[in-house]
Scaffold this active site. Structure first.
Site, PDB file in Angstrom:
ATOM      1  N   GLY A  54     -15.689   4.556 -44.663  1.00  0.00           N
ATOM      2  CA  GLY A  54     -16.527   5.134 -43.599  1.00  0.00           C
ATOM      3  C   GLY A  54     -16.622   4.210 -42.406  1.00  0.00           C
ATOM      4  O   GLY A  54     -17.706   3.985 -41.858  1.00  0.00           O
ATOM      5  N   ALA A  55     -15.469   3.697 -41.978  1.00  0.00           N
ATOM      6  CA  ALA A  55     -15.477   2.670 -40.921  1.00  0.00           C
ATOM      7  C   ALA A  55     -15.246   3.252 -39.534  1.00  0.00           C
ATOM      8  O   ALA A  55     -15.020   2.510 -38.582  1.00  0.00           O
ATOM      9  CB  ALA A  55     -14.425   1.613 -41.232  1.00  0.00           C
ATOM     10  N   SER A  56     -15.318   4.567 -39.395  1.00  0.00           N
ATOM     11  CA  SER A  56     -14.965   5.162 -38.094  1.00  0.00           C
ATOM     12  C   SER A  56     -16.073   5.045 -37.059  1.00  0.00           C
ATOM     13  O   SER A  56     -15.815   5.179 -35.872  1.00  0.00           O
ATOM     14  CB  SER A  56     -14.588   6.629 -38.283  1.00  0.00           C
ATOM     15  OG  SER A  56     -15.671   7.353 -38.825  1.00  0.00           O
ATOM     16  N   ARG A  57     -17.295   4.843 -37.492  1.00  0.00           N
ATOM     17  CA  ARG A  57     -18.402   4.751 -36.522  1.00  0.00           C
ATOM     18  C   ARG A  57     -19.599   4.086 -37.210  1.00  0.00           C
ATOM     19  O   ARG A  57     -19.556   3.784 -38.404  1.00  0.00           O
ATOM     20  CB  ARG A  57     -18.782   6.130 -35.994  1.00  0.00           C
ATOM     21  CG  ARG A  57     -19.221   7.109 -37.062  1.00  0.00           C
ATOM     22  CD  ARG A  57     -19.747   8.425 -36.486  1.00  0.00           C
ATOM     23  NE  ARG A  57     -20.276   9.243 -37.561  1.00  0.00           N
ATOM     24  CZ  ARG A  57     -19.570  10.151 -38.226  1.00  0.00           C
ATOM     25  NH1 ARG A  57     -18.314  10.361 -37.913  1.00  0.00           N
ATOM     26  NH2 ARG A  57     -20.130  10.838 -39.200  1.00  0.00           N
ATOM     27  N   ASN A 100     -19.485   1.887 -47.946  1.00  0.00           N
ATOM     28  CA  ASN A 100     -20.408   2.209 -46.846  1.00  0.00           C
ATOM     29  C   ASN A 100     -20.523   3.707 -46.565  1.00  0.00           C
ATOM     30  O   ASN A 100     -21.598   4.196 -46.221  1.00  0.00           O
ATOM     31  CB  ASN A 100     -19.939   1.497 -45.568  1.00  0.00           C
ATOM     32  CG  ASN A 100     -20.575   2.085 -44.326  1.00  0.00           C
ATOM     33  OD1 ASN A 100     -21.752   1.839 -44.020  1.00  0.00           O
ATOM     34  ND2 ASN A 100     -19.835   2.926 -43.608  1.00  0.00           N
ATOM     35  N   SER A 131     -29.937   2.181 -49.162  1.00  0.00           N
ATOM     36  CA  SER A 131     -30.880   2.534 -48.087  1.00  0.00           C
ATOM     37  C   SER A 131     -32.284   2.132 -48.532  1.00  0.00           C
ATOM     38  O   SER A 131     -32.551   1.964 -49.728  1.00  0.00           O
ATOM     39  CB  SER A 131     -30.826   4.050 -47.863  1.00  0.00           C
ATOM     40  OG  SER A 131     -31.875   4.476 -47.029  1.00  0.00           O
ATOM     41  N   TYR A 151     -30.449  12.807 -51.022  1.00  0.00           N
ATOM     42  CA  TYR A 151     -30.090  11.518 -50.431  1.00  0.00           C
ATOM     43  C   TYR A 151     -30.719  10.370 -51.231  1.00  0.00           C
ATOM     44  O   TYR A 151     -30.054   9.390 -51.572  1.00  0.00           O
ATOM     45  CB  TYR A 151     -30.541  11.492 -48.973  1.00  0.00           C
ATOM     46  CG  TYR A 151     -30.091  10.282 -48.191  1.00  0.00           C
ATOM     47  CD1 TYR A 151     -28.786  10.167 -47.742  1.00  0.00           C
ATOM     48  CD2 TYR A 151     -30.978   9.244 -47.903  1.00  0.00           C
ATOM     49  CE1 TYR A 151     -28.367   9.059 -47.016  1.00  0.00           C
ATOM     50  CE2 TYR A 151     -30.571   8.133 -47.185  1.00  0.00           C
ATOM     51  CZ  TYR A 151     -29.266   8.048 -46.733  1.00  0.00           C
ATOM     52  OH  TYR A 151     -28.857   6.936 -46.016  1.00  0.00           O
ATOM     53  N   ALA A 155     -31.758  10.383 -54.343  1.00  0.00           N
ATOM     54  CA  ALA A 155     -31.133  10.276 -55.669  1.00  0.00           C
ATOM     55  C   ALA A 155     -29.824   9.496 -55.571  1.00  0.00           C
ATOM     56  O   ALA A 155     -29.529   8.636 -56.406  1.00  0.00           O
ATOM     57  CB  ALA A 155     -30.888  11.668 -56.246  1.00  0.00           C
TER      58      ALA A 155
END
Ligand code: NDP
Length: 251
Positions: free
Chosen positions: A10-13, A84, A134, A147, A149
Site C-alpha cells: 500500500g505504498a502508493s499514497r 501497511n 491503529s 475496521y 476487528a
C-alpha cells in the site's frame, strides 16, 4: 547507506508512500505494492523508483490468488516487511446497508496474515516485521466494528508472531497511529462532519482538542517510528503495539 530489501504494501499514497520514501532515503532497497492501476502508475513515477531503489508490484490483499502470485514471484532476501495497506469502511450494527465486514477483514487482516506467512522463508534472520494497526486496534468506535476487528486482530497476530519468531531474531511490532492526515482520514472526517451537520474544519478542531499534540499526526511522524522499528537499533523491541497519541473516548 545500507542495501537491505524491505517490502512496503500500500505504498502508493498516504502513510505507506511516506514510509517507502523514508526508507529509500535511508538507503534501503524497496519492493512496493499497490492495487489500482492508477496507483501503480503513480508509484512507478516516484523518485526512489525512477532512481532504481524501488520495484513496483501489483498486489490485491483481498484476493488470495494475487497474494500467491506475488509470493511466488522473484522476491529476493527480505530484511523486513511493512504490512501497511488497508481500507476503512464503516457500518453500524443496526444499519440495513450491505455489510462490508468480509472485505475489510480480508484486506486488513487475512491478507497481511497470508502474505507474511508465505514470505517468511525470504525474511532474513535477524529481520523485521512491522504491522500498521491503529488506535482503533486498541479502542472501539461506533460504526467501526469491521475496521476495529481487523486492527485488533493485527495486534493479536503481532504478539503471537513475536513469540514464535523472537528466537530467530525477527522482531514483530505493530504501529497504532490515531488520526493521520491522509486520503483515508479526510474521507472519514468529511463523512462524520456531515453527519453532525458541522463544517469539516470545525469537526477537525473538535477531534484535536483532547489530543496531546492538538493536531493529527503527519505521515512523516508515522514513517519515523516505522524507520526506527525497521532499523538494527530496535533489535530489543518486539511484540509491542505502539500507540502514537491518545484518542480515547471518541464516539
Ligand atoms: P490510504 O487510503 O491513503 O492508502 C491505502 C493504501 O492501501 C493505498 O496504497 C492502497 O492502494 C492500498 N490498498 C487499499 N486496498 C488494497 C488492497 N485490496 N490490496 C492492496 N493494497 C490496497 O490509507 P492511509 O495511508 O491513511 O492508511 C495506511 C494504513 O494506516 C492503513 O492500514 C490504515 O488502516 C492505517 N491507519 C491510518 C490512519 C489514518 O488516520 N489515516 C490511522 C490509523 C491507521 P490502491 O491505491 O492501489 O488502492
Amino acid at each position: 547507506m545500507n542495501s537491505k530489501l524491505v517490502l512496503v504494501t500500500g505504498a502508493s499514497r498516504g502513510i505507506g508512500l511516506q514510509i517507502a520514501r523514508n526508507l529509500a532515503e535511508q538507503g534501503y532497497r524497496l519492493l512496493v505494492t499497490a492495487n489500482a492501476d492508477a496507483s501503480l502508475q503513480a508509484l512507478r513515477e516516484e523518485d526512489f523508483v525512477v532512481n532504481g531503489l524501488g520495484e513496483v508490484h501489483p498486489l490485491d490483499l483481498a484476493n488470495r490468488e494475487s497474494i500467491e502470485k506475488f509470493a511466488a514471484g522473484r522476491v529476493g532476501a527480505l530484511w523486513g516487511i511493512v504490512n501497511n495497506a488497508g481500507i476503512c469502511k464503516t457500518l453500524g450494527i443496526e444499519s440495513d446497508a450491505e455489510d462490508s465486514f468480509d472485505e475489510v477483514l480480508g484486506t486488513n487482516l487475512v491478507g497481511p496474515y497470508l502474505l507474511t506467512k508465505k514470505l517468511l522463508k525470504h525474511v532474513s534472520r535477524p529481520g523485521r516485521i512491522v504491522n500498521i494497526s491503529s488506535q482503533l486496534g486498541q479502542e472501539g468506535r461506533a460504526d467501526y466494528a469491521a475496521y476495529c476487528a481487523s486492527k485488533f486482530g493485527l495486534i493479536g497476530i503481532t504478539k503471537c508472531w513475536a513469540k514464535e519468531l523472537g528466537s530467530q531474531g525477527i522482531t514483530v511490532n505493530a504501529v497504532c497511529p490515531g488520526w493521520v492526515d491522509t486520503e483515508m482520514s479526510r474521507i472519514d472526517m468529511e463523512r462524520m462532519a456531515k453527519a453532525e451537520g458541522v463544517e469539516t474544519a470545525q469537526f477537525y478542531d473538535g477531534i484535536c482538542a483532547p489530543l496531546e499534540l492538538k493536531r493529527f499526526n503527519s505521515t512523516a511522524e508515522v514513517a519515523n517510528l516505522v524507520s526506527f522499528l525497521m532499523s538494527e537499533q530496535s533489535s530489543g523491541i518486539t511484540g509491542r503495539d505502539w500507540l502514537m497519541q491518545t484518542v480515547w473516548n471518541q464516539q
